[in-house]
Structures are given as C-alpha cells and as structure tokens.
Write a protein that holds these residues in place. Sequence first.
Motif, mmCIF file in Angstrom:
data_model
loop_
_atom_site.group_PDB
_atom_site.id
_atom_site.type_symbol
_atom_site.label_atom_id
_atom_site.label_comp_id
_atom_site.label_asym_id
_atom_site.label_seq_id
_atom_site.Cartn_x
_atom_site.Cartn_y
_atom_site.Cartn_z
ATOM 1 N N VAL A 1 85.224 -17.730 -48.680
ATOM 2 C CA VAL A 1 86.483 -17.114 -49.139
ATOM 3 C C VAL A 1 87.544 -18.144 -49.545
ATOM 4 N N ASP A 2 87.163 -19.397 -49.594
ATOM 5 C CA ASP A 2 88.152 -20.459 -49.820
ATOM 6 C C ASP A 2 88.940 -20.267 -51.112
ATOM 7 N N ARG A 3 88.271 -19.994 -52.231
ATOM 8 C CA ARG A 3 88.951 -19.897 -53.524
ATOM 9 C C ARG A 3 89.963 -18.757 -53.557
ATOM 10 N N PRO B 1 98.227 -25.887 -50.450
ATOM 11 C CA PRO B 1 97.158 -25.678 -49.467
ATOM 12 C C PRO B 1 96.285 -26.925 -49.353
ATOM 13 N N SER B 2 95.900 -27.262 -48.135
ATOM 14 C CA SER B 2 95.010 -28.400 -47.950
ATOM 15 C C SER B 2 93.606 -28.028 -48.421
ATOM 16 N N ASP B 3 92.906 -29.019 -48.920
ATOM 17 C CA ASP B 3 91.523 -28.782 -49.328
ATOM 18 C C ASP B 3 90.689 -28.428 -48.108
ATOM 19 N N LEU B 4 89.676 -27.617 -48.333
ATOM 20 C CA LEU B 4 88.799 -27.219 -47.238
ATOM 21 C C LEU B 4 87.788 -28.337 -46.986
ATOM 22 N N LEU B 5 88.107 -29.193 -46.034
ATOM 23 C CA LEU B 5 87.184 -30.239 -45.606
ATOM 24 C C LEU B 5 86.584 -29.770 -44.292
ATOM 25 N N ILE B 6 85.398 -29.234 -44.380
ATOM 26 C CA ILE B 6 84.820 -28.604 -43.190
ATOM 27 C C ILE B 6 83.338 -28.924 -43.098
ATOM 28 N N ASP B 7 82.914 -29.255 -41.916
ATOM 29 C CA ASP B 7 81.502 -29.529 -41.680
ATOM 30 C C ASP B 7 80.771 -28.205 -41.481
ATOM 31 N N VAL B 8 79.607 -28.093 -42.066
ATOM 32 C CA VAL B 8 78.789 -26.891 -41.900
ATOM 33 C C VAL B 8 77.612 -27.253 -40.994
#
Length: 614
Positions: A362-364, A460-467
Amino acid sequence: MACHDLNRELNIPAGVRKIVLAGNPNVGKSVFFNAFTGLYVDVSNFPGTTLEISHARVGNDFILDTPGVYGVSSFNEEEKVARDVILAADIVINVVDAVHLDRDLFLTQQIIDMGIPMVVALNMIDEAARQGIKIDVQKMEELLGVPVIPTVAIKKQGFEEIKQAVARARKGHSLPELEEMLPLLEKKTRNRAEALLILEGDPFVAARHRVKPMDRQEEIYLARRRRVDAIVAAVVQETNTGASWSTRLSRWMMLPLTGIPLLALTLWILYEFIGVFVAQTVVGITEEGIMQGYYEPFIRNLIGSWLPPSSIPGALLIGEFGILTMTVTYILGLLLPLVLGFYLSLSALEDSGYLPRIAVLVDRVLMRLGLNGRGIIPIILGFGCVTAATITTRLLASQRERRIATFLLAMAIPCSAQLAVITSMLGRLGPGYTFLYVILVASILVLAGTALNWLLPGKPSDLLIDVPPLRLPQPVNVLKKTATRTRNFIQEATPLFAGGALLIGILQVTGLLDTLQNWLSPLTVNWLQLPKETATAFIMGFVRRDFGAAGLYSLPLTPAQSLVALVTITIFVPCIASALVIFKERGWREGIIIWPTILFLAFLIGGIISRILI
C-alpha cells in the motif's frame, strides 16, 4: 548523548558491563533479548525521543536492545538512538540474517571499524539452508576477526553458545584505509568510535566535540562495501533449490492482484478478532458484566458507607465519572482487553513477517496522504479501537508521519463500537444514505491527509523496510511481547485516565458539564440544523464514541438530519480514552492543537453538509 548521560537516564549502575544487541530490522533481536533477560525487563522512552528502549539488569551485566537499523548514523530517530546506545556499549552482540549477509554485514563491519568488542549471532541459519545457502562459519570468523555463532532464535538454538562467546568478544579486523584517516581525530576525541562517526560526517557527534564533521563518508562506505562483498563471496555458497511455498506466498502478498485479496482477508480476521470479539464480546463481559455488574456496586456500597454519594468527594470518587468507578472500569474492563487483543495481534503479525509485506503493498497509495506503507498498520487497527491504534503510530519513521496518522485516526476513523451503532442507524436509512455516508467519510479522510501532507513541512519518508522470511508465529515469543507491552502501557496510561476522570468529575459537580451542553445547543440548532437534544449526544460522544452515536437513536431526526449527525459525530473529537492517549503519545502541546482543530472541523463540515442536504 554522552555515555554518562545514558547511564544516568536509564539508571545503569556503575561498574556493570553494558551488553548491547544491535542489528538490522527483523533479524530476531527481540527473541535474543527476551532469552537473555527473562521477565525482568524495563521499557523506557529514550531521552529526548518518543522511541522506547528495552533494558534489563542480568547479574553483573546490563542488557540493552536497540532499534533495528542499517547503519550507525543520524538519519532518523531510530539511528540516533541506536548510535548512542552502541557508543555506550562494552560489548555488542550483532544479530545478522544468514539469508541476507550482503546487507547485514555492512552494519557488522561498521561496528568493527568503531573498535567495539563484538560477537556475531548468525541467525536464521536453518532458513538459509532451506534456500540452498551454505555458509563457512569458520572462514567468516577468521575474516571478521570476531566470534561467529550460528543460531536459530525461534527454536532457541545457539543461545547458550552466544552467552559463552560473550567472554571471548573481541575487536575485529577494521578497514585498513581507516588506519590512515583516524589517528588525528582519535587524539582529539579520545574515542575511536566517535572519531569514525565524525569522519563519516555525523553532525551531532561532531558538535559534541566542537569540531566540524568531515566528508569522507562516501569513500569509507565504498571501501566497506568492497570489504563486505569480498567476505560474502568467500564464505557463501549458493545452490539453486527453487522457490519454496513460503517464498511464493511472500511474492503474492506484495503483488496488487493477489496481495489486495489477501490483505482484505487479513483485515476481516483482525476486525472480527479486535473489533467484534474483543471490543464487543470480551469488553461486554469485562466492562458490563464484571466491572459494572459486580465491581462498581461493591465499591459504591463500600465507599458510600463512609461518604454520601451526593457529596463532592463522593461524586469524585464513586460518581458517574468517579476515579474509583469509571477510571477502574475503563482501565480493567475496557482498555486492558483492547490493549491485550491489539498487542496480541500486532505481535503475531510481527512474528510472522506479514507486516512489512502489507506496507510494501500500500506504499504508493499512502504516500499521497503523507504516510509511507507503514501507515496502514494504525489505520487498519483504528477500525477496531482508535485508542489502541494511536499507540501504533510509534511504528512510523518520522514525527511528521506520526502527527498525520494521529490526526487522521482521531478525525476520520470510527472505532468498532461506534461503527456498530452507526451501521445500525444507517440500516434504517437505506442503501443510498449508507453509500453517501461512506463516500463522505472516505473523502474527508483523503482530503485531510492530502492537506496535512501539503501543509506540514517535509515529505513522507521513503519506505526502507526489510522483508523477512514468512514463518509461523512462535507462541512463547508472541505472548511474551504481548505481556510486556501491555504491562508497560497500562502502567503509563493509568495516571492519565485518573486525571481525566477527575477533570470530568469536577466539571460535573460544578455544573460546568451542563453549561457546556447548553453552550453547544445554539451550534447544533442554528448551524447543524439538528434538535437541541443532540448537544447531549456530542458531550457523551467525548466520553465514549458509541455513547454519542447511541444518543442519536431516540431523537426525532429526518434521514438527512441523521446523515448530518452521523458524519459530524464520526469526525467529532475521539473519546476520552483516545484523547488521553493522544496527549500521552504526542505531548500536551500537540494534543491541545489536535483536539480543538478536529472539534472545529467536525462542526464546520457537518454544517456545510446540512446546508446542502437539509
């Protein structure tokens, strides 16, 4: 923050050894922390931030957890907290994901370059084997220069070996390039770790030593990347075993075509558990059955034998908004089940690895509302309980995003209890008004988020997320997280609720509550074009959202008036429980801004709709 400040703020005794857990997000640090500390854990807001840090005294050691980060730096609050805790460490236990060594060893090498004794926990070694990844642990230990212990945290494999290896913790092999860059700065700072951060351009550490930050970051990062790539090439051997079922499911969760139906199913399960089972069934038993059915009559009879209930002290203690009646009922009968249910769900989603996949999906969409993909978590949970959802705004990366999420939750997300009453009223109005209600509230949510995204400075901060890999939640880990988080929240929230109950009680015994109702009447009659009695519904809506909606039931409203009243009370300020949590999470200054702003917008939008429909 200087090391001695950290010792004072977290009450770290003098002379104990500080052992710090560090690693990238979702590598299993919390499982290690729980294994090392047992139940004797304290959680404190890190000084100067809204982030919580877990710490515990174990023998002559003081164990500290850190937020998951990809590097020791100052880009966001998580990194600043991790940086200051790592700088204070005597020993670092660096937890790395065996499947993603090329990513995780960058932080490992940076801590080695800082000159801090370390042990590496090579976690998820079983997952690496399933994916055909073989790791030469002995070679890795030789190249890094520190003990490397293979572990499987969720199965508690390797824990004893890690504890024994702490005695062998040592400084590793730092980058040769640094030996020419660091000596001069190290003389000034008398601390190799801080000298390295100044060299990498950290402005906060540089200001601490009253020197200018240097600009060698890119040069050092490139050298560190080459070093990590060389280590990975030397120790990792991959065989092609094909995609596993969990790998395929993971991909489906992040693709719109398959991810949206899977998310819808998850939301329905969450709503049924938190919004229906906990918020309605369990709370119905604990609040109405136990607290109001047994506890409140008992405490009223007990205190009433000493103090007349009609007296001012009696009203404040055991009245409708009494400290010993409403406060205790709210805490134990309402809030405790909701917070338990929420943290149980959140811990299970965290442990399974699904939360990062929802965020990616849902990030975008959420970027247009000023949030990144993580913002979906509090929004989802808000439909169960806005109070509990407001707590989860702590998961968001920046203060800006927490402000936006808190505002949207308070303004445009109806909780399950309120939604049940609203749904019942809309059912009497027919599908046309139901559709119009949904469109209006959804539009208000989108417009509010878009406006806040435009008005607030920053982006908004970029989504930097580990999966992380998908896995079944481990019951022990989930229950332990749930118990610790619930206990800490209830301890912090109880004084706030007692204060809120006392304030409302004072308003009632002084007659100011009736004055507020009369003061609202011209606004409801002249502007909203509703009966005078709706003022009482709005006042009760502040105490409990569903009470406010239920207060509209018996009023003689036309369908158009019903729609105006329902939209207004949906946007109207959240209940006292949510309001107090907003003040707790955002501070009094921001809370005082959020509360009247939403109140003003609720009546403004309600009046505009009434001018169109009535």
